[in-house]
Design a protein around this motif. Structure first.
Motif, mmCIF file in Angstrom:
data_model
loop_
_atom_site.group_PDB
_atom_site.id
_atom_site.type_symbol
_atom_site.label_atom_id
_atom_site.label_comp_id
_atom_site.label_asym_id
_atom_site.label_seq_id
_atom_site.Cartn_x
_atom_site.Cartn_y
_atom_site.Cartn_z
ATOM 1 N N GLY A 1 0.818 -1.216 0.000
ATOM 2 C CA GLY A 1 0.000 0.000 0.000
ATOM 3 C C GLY A 1 0.850 1.263 0.000
ATOM 4 N N GLY A 2 2.136 1.126 -0.304
ATOM 5 C CA GLY A 2 3.028 2.302 -0.331
ATOM 6 C C GLY A 2 3.357 2.825 1.053
ATOM 7 N N VAL A 3 2.985 2.065 2.094
ATOM 8 C CA VAL A 3 3.268 2.517 3.470
ATOM 9 C C VAL A 3 4.774 2.439 3.718
ATOM 10 C CG1 VAL A 3 2.905 2.021 5.927
ATOM 11 C CG2 VAL A 3 0.994 1.802 4.308
ATOM 12 N N SER A 4 5.319 3.510 4.238
ATOM 13 C CA SER A 4 6.772 3.547 4.444
ATOM 14 C C SER A 4 7.153 2.951 5.794
ATOM 15 C CB SER A 4 7.280 4.984 4.366
ATOM 16 O OG SER A 4 6.869 5.683 5.521
ATOM 17 N N LEU A 5 8.408 2.537 5.887
ATOM 18 C CA LEU A 5 8.899 2.017 7.164
ATOM 19 C C LEU A 5 8.825 3.110 8.232
ATOM 20 C CD1 LEU A 5 10.140 -0.603 8.341
ATOM 21 C CD2 LEU A 5 12.369 0.479 8.067
ATOM 22 N N GLY A 6 9.100 4.341 7.823
ATOM 23 C CA GLY A 6 9.021 5.466 8.767
ATOM 24 C C GLY A 6 7.636 5.575 9.393
ATOM 25 N N GLU A 7 6.611 5.324 8.585
ATOM 26 C CA GLU A 7 5.243 5.374 9.134
ATOM 27 C C GLU A 7 5.026 4.218 10.107
ATOM 28 O OE1 GLU A 7 2.132 6.461 5.922
ATOM 29 O OE2 GLU A 7 4.001 6.093 4.842
ATOM 30 N N ARG A 8 5.494 3.032 9.727
ATOM 31 C CA ARG A 8 5.290 1.853 10.595
ATOM 32 C C ARG A 8 6.116 1.937 11.869
ATOM 33 N NH1 ARG A 8 4.680 -3.723 10.843
ATOM 34 N NH2 ARG A 8 3.531 -2.982 12.628
ATOM 35 N N TRP A 9 7.235 2.632 11.809
ATOM 36 C CA TRP A 9 8.142 2.648 12.956
ATOM 37 C C TRP A 9 8.068 3.947 13.753
ATOM 38 C CZ3 TRP A 9 13.567 0.120 11.558
ATOM 39 C CH2 TRP A 9 13.388 -1.267 11.429
ATOM 40 N N GLN A 10 6.938 4.629 13.639
ATOM 41 C CA GLN A 10 6.844 5.899 14.366
ATOM 42 C C GLN A 10 6.975 5.737 15.868
ATOM 43 O OE1 GLN A 10 3.326 8.030 13.244
ATOM 44 N NE2 GLN A 10 4.419 8.981 11.524
ATOM 45 N N ALA B 1 6.069 -6.747 9.234
ATOM 46 C CA ALA B 1 4.751 -6.930 8.617
ATOM 47 C C ALA B 1 4.483 -5.793 7.637
ATOM 48 C CB ALA B 1 3.672 -6.962 9.702
ATOM 49 N N GLY B 2 3.929 -6.151 6.477
ATOM 50 C CA GLY B 2 3.670 -5.138 5.448
ATOM 51 C C GLY B 2 4.849 -4.943 4.508
ATOM 52 N N PHE B 3 5.942 -5.647 4.785
ATOM 53 C CA PHE B 3 7.157 -5.543 3.945
ATOM 54 C C PHE B 3 7.590 -6.954 3.530
ATOM 55 C CE2 PHE B 3 8.135 -1.054 4.398
ATOM 56 C CZ PHE B 3 7.241 -0.715 5.399
ATOM 57 N N PRO B 4 6.768 -7.577 2.658
ATOM 58 C CA PRO B 4 7.055 -8.973 2.296
ATOM 59 C C PRO B 4 8.422 -9.106 1.641
ATOM 60 C CG PRO B 4 4.933 -8.227 1.411
ATOM 61 C CD PRO B 4 5.635 -7.006 1.921
ATOM 62 N N ASN B 5 9.046 -10.229 1.908
ATOM 63 C CA ASN B 5 10.319 -10.588 1.256
ATOM 64 C C ASN B 5 11.448 -9.609 1.558
ATOM 65 O OD1 ASN B 5 8.760 -12.572 0.219
ATOM 66 N ND2 ASN B 5 8.880 -11.922 -1.909
ATOM 67 N N LEU B 6 11.253 -8.777 2.574
ATOM 68 C CA LEU B 6 12.350 -7.897 3.018
ATOM 69 C C LEU B 6 12.945 -8.497 4.286
ATOM 70 C CD1 LEU B 6 12.462 -4.045 3.302
ATOM 71 C CD2 LEU B 6 12.924 -5.430 5.318
ATOM 72 N N PHE B 7 14.248 -8.567 4.322
ATOM 73 C CA PHE B 7 14.942 -9.118 5.492
ATOM 74 C C PHE B 7 16.020 -8.133 5.945
ATOM 75 C CE2 PHE B 7 13.509 -12.650 2.879
ATOM 76 C CZ PHE B 7 12.851 -13.455 3.802
ATOM 77 N N MET B 8 16.170 -8.049 7.268
ATOM 78 C CA MET B 8 17.230 -7.193 7.833
ATOM 79 C C MET B 8 18.257 -8.098 8.524
ATOM 80 S SD MET B 8 14.881 -4.374 9.845
ATOM 81 C CE MET B 8 14.023 -5.575 10.873
ATOM 82 N N ILE B 9 19.523 -7.700 8.434
ATOM 83 C CA ILE B 9 20.561 -8.363 9.234
ATOM 84 C C ILE B 9 20.989 -7.374 10.310
ATOM 85 C CG2 ILE B 9 22.836 -9.472 9.216
ATOM 86 C CD1 ILE B 9 22.373 -10.198 6.300
ATOM 87 N N HIS B 10 21.066 -7.849 11.540
ATOM 88 C CA HIS B 10 21.398 -7.004 12.697
ATOM 89 C C HIS B 10 20.379 -5.890 12.914
ATOM 90 C CE1 HIS B 10 25.038 -9.161 13.274
ATOM 91 N NE2 HIS B 10 25.740 -8.588 12.324
ATOM 92 N N GLY B 11 19.142 -6.150 12.584
ATOM 93 C CA GLY B 11 18.103 -5.145 12.776
ATOM 94 C C GLY B 11 17.652 -5.074 14.222
ATOM 95 N N PRO B 12 16.799 -4.073 14.548
ATOM 96 C CA PRO B 12 16.224 -4.030 15.886
ATOM 97 C C PRO B 12 15.437 -5.318 16.149
ATOM 98 C CG PRO B 12 15.175 -2.396 14.420
ATOM 99 C CD PRO B 12 16.301 -3.005 13.665
ATOM 100 N N GLY B 13 15.457 -5.787 17.386
ATOM 101 C CA GLY B 13 14.752 -7.033 17.714
ATOM 102 C C GLY B 13 15.630 -8.262 17.546
ATOM 103 N N SER B 14 16.843 -8.077 17.016
ATOM 104 C CA SER B 14 17.803 -9.187 16.925
ATOM 105 C C SER B 14 18.910 -8.923 17.944
ATOM 106 C CB SER B 14 18.400 -9.264 15.514
ATOM 107 O OG SER B 14 19.403 -8.278 15.344
ATOM 108 N N PRO B 15 19.774 -9.903 18.219
ATOM 109 C CA PRO B 15 20.872 -9.638 19.165
ATOM 110 C C PRO B 15 21.836 -8.580 18.629
ATOM 111 C CG PRO B 15 20.598 -11.993 18.829
ATOM 112 C CD PRO B 15 19.743 -11.307 17.813
ATOM 113 N N GLY B 16 21.956 -8.470 17.303
ATOM 114 C CA GLY B 16 22.740 -7.401 16.666
ATOM 115 C C GLY B 16 24.055 -7.126 17.365
#
Ligand code: NA7
Length: 549
Positions: free
Chosen positions: A403-412, A424-439
């Motif tokens: 729906g064109g929703v940006s990560l900035g909107e989801r992460w307010q 959620a809302g960002f299919p097939n996108l993966f982060m390495i060392h992102g928030p929520g991981s031990p990073g």
């Protein structure tokens, strides 16, 4: 899927686009290639290395458990053939290693350097990501892997007049590639985190004068750097398999057997004796060999904090300077710092400490910094002011999902994610060392490998089932957020202002976003990969795609 020629205007097609050619992105490329996928990596730098390419300030070194274990584990040959020289390798040595990895695995042919991804959008009908770059290259891929670095978006302080300063000005996190001379110069350094504390003693050796502008005094521990002997290397190589097993089993991903019991079970004298022996030995072992409740019990924490404050008083000759250097937060609960001559630097005639809590900066002029107490003429300004860490670079990329929703909107309000790798809302996108991981709480090269292996498994699962897209549910994100917060909530970490809690960036959601408990995390994500609970898989929507895969 085959790659289209990269002629101007055409969209290049890949299975996977990876953003970032640092430690994580390099391994991602290697691993995805092994899976038989077509991959393109983009990086704004002109060569591999990520954080090690950018952070070339004087004194920059590995400040974790040092070599020979700041390295990839995926290739035995690589481990066997690379000669590390010191326990705490300097930046140039780590970069050399990463350049060697790029050569050895022929990585550069699939990396486009000097290219910033300026936009990434998900096309729901095609179930693909389109990325736009500042060189005009556009690429489309089924999967987007963000290996953008947890410490890569520099924090530039907003201080009145700073842009009027006419002298040389450098941020430690984007240091020039040309040599910087401090000879005969009056240098001001803002920031006393890991970077400032590594840089200040080195700059002081050359500069006419160094004025350190300190906002928060820090606990710092002897780095204990030493040359690795041929015996050290032979031993590491001979026992590599056992060492790697230990790394996998250890909470922080280090070849270490685990910490002692509670500090409160020992007498004050026994505690001091342990701290003293660790202090004398130096290195990251200080933290690995500590009591297990230093970051949990206020009393245990205070016992170590008092010990370090006494050390600072002992080392720094001028009692007034020593007083300003005494930290008053929970020790270890801001990123523990390894130093080499930092406190001693204040015994030099050419180093002055300004405590910004008592004497705040009012403004910069073209040739000075003015604090409440007066003017300090300077020729050079070094910003060791850190990063918009963990989430900052993802937000700067600001991908647009369903729906064109940006990560900035989801992460307010917080950095919603599942397993620290998906949103959620960002299919097939993966982060390495992102928030929520031990990073940043885990041996980062090993963590990058382990997260990427999980991502590879997920992509394979999607392909094997003939599916087109995978994303987590918002319920699974909420449950994950609760799990992350519950673990952190049992410690003193969330009670301490740090870049781990977002306290260094005005307006940033203030909470502790890393998954503490490293090896438990890897057990959790491995269990979840058995049936991908918490994820939704969407069938391939485009018939041509279905036939092609
Ligand atoms: P850090 O650890 O975030 O340190 C940044 C330092 O800069 C820290 O002392 C900050 O004080 C200070 N700072 C930041 N903004 C300002 C302003 N506006 N005014 C004065 N002082 C300021 O970054 P590093 O680069 O040192 O280390 C990052 C990681 O890289 C490190 O942990 C290693 O893992 C590698 P504060 O403490 O926020 O009051």
């Amino acid at each position: 899927m085959s790659q289209q020629p990269g002629n101007s205007g055409a969209t290049e097609e890949y299975d996977v686009v990876v953003i970032g050619a640092g430690v994580s992105g390099m391994y991602a490329l290697h691993h995805l290639r092994q899976m038989g996928l077509s991959v393109r990596v983009y990086d704004g730098a002109t060569d591999v290395g990520g954080t090690w390419w950018y952070n070339r300030y004087p004194g920059a070194r590995v400040d974790g458990p040092g070599s020979p274990f700041y390295c990839y584990t995926f290739s035995d040959e690589l481990m066997q053939e690379w000669d590390w020289e010191e326990t705490q390798s300097e930046q140039s040595a780590v970069l050399e290693y990463l350049e060697h990895v790029a050569d050895r695995f022929d990585l550069r042919r699939d990396i486009q350097f000097a290219t910033w991804v300026k936009d990434a959008r998900y096309d729901e009908a095609a179930q693909r990501w389109t990325v736009e770059t500042d060189t005009g290259v556009r690429a489309s891929a089924r999967h987007l892997i963000c290996a953008v670095g947890a410490l890569s978006t520099t924090n530039m302080p907003d201080i009145p007049g700073i842009h009027d300063f006419a002298g040389e000005c450098y941020h430690t996190g984007s240091w020039p590639h040309e040599p910087v001379s401090f000879e005969g110069k009056r240098v001001a350094v803002i920031g006393t985190g890991s970077s400032g504390i590594q840089a200040i003693p080195e700059i002081a050796k050359e500069a006419a004068h160094v004025t350190v502008l300190q906002r928060t005094p820090q606990f710092a521990f002897p780095a204990g750097n030493r040359a690795l002997t041929p015996e050290d290397l032979a031993d590491a190589r001979e026992n590599w398999e056992a060492i790697r097993e230990k790394m996998y089993a250890n909470m922080g991903g280090f070849p270490h057997d685990g910490s002692k019991g509670s500090a409160l079970d020992d007498t004050p004298e026994e505690r001091r004796a342990l701290y003293e022996s660790l202090w004398q030995r130096g290195g990251f072992h200080f933290f690995l060999d500590l009591y297990s409740d230093i970051a949990i019990s206020e009393e245990a924490n205070a016992s170590l904090a008092d010990f370090v404050r006494d050390k600072i008083r002992e080392i720094v000759h001028d009692p007034e300077t020593a007083r300003k250097l005494l930290p008053d937060h929970y020790v270890i609960c801001k990123r523990p710092i390894l130093e080499d001559g930092y406190f001693e630097a204040y015994n030099r005639d050419n180093v002055t400490l300004v405590d910004l809590r008592e004497d705040p900066i009012e403004r910069f002029t073209p040739n000075s910094v003015i604090t409440q107490s007066g003017e300090h003429p300077i020729d050079m300004l070094v910003l060791a002011t850190g990063f918009d860490a963990i989430s900052g670079t993802m937000l700067r990329l600001n991908p647009k999902g369903r729906g064109g929703v940006s990560l900035g909107e989801r992460w307010q309000d917080r950095f919603h994610n599942y397993l620290g790798m998906t949103v959620a809302g960002f299919p097939n996108l993966f982060m390495i060392h992102g928030p929520g991981s031990p990073g940043v709480f885990y041996n980062m090269p090993l963590g990058a490998e382990r997260q990427m292996d999980w991502i590879g498994h997920c992509i394979q699962h999607l392909q094997d089932r003939g599916m087109g897209a995978v994303e987590p549910t918002t319920d699974s994100e909420d449950a994950w957020a609760n799990e992350v917060s519950a673990i952190a909530g049992a410690t003193l970490f969330p009670k301490t202002d740090s870049w781990w809690t977002g306290a260094n960036i005005p307006g940033k959601p203030r909470y502790f976003s890393a998954y503490l408990g490293g090896d438990i995390y890897y057990q959790r994500i491995s269990d979840i990969a058995k049936d991908y609970a918490g994820f939704v898989f969407e069938p391939v929507q485009d018939a041509d795609e279905a036939n092609a895969s």
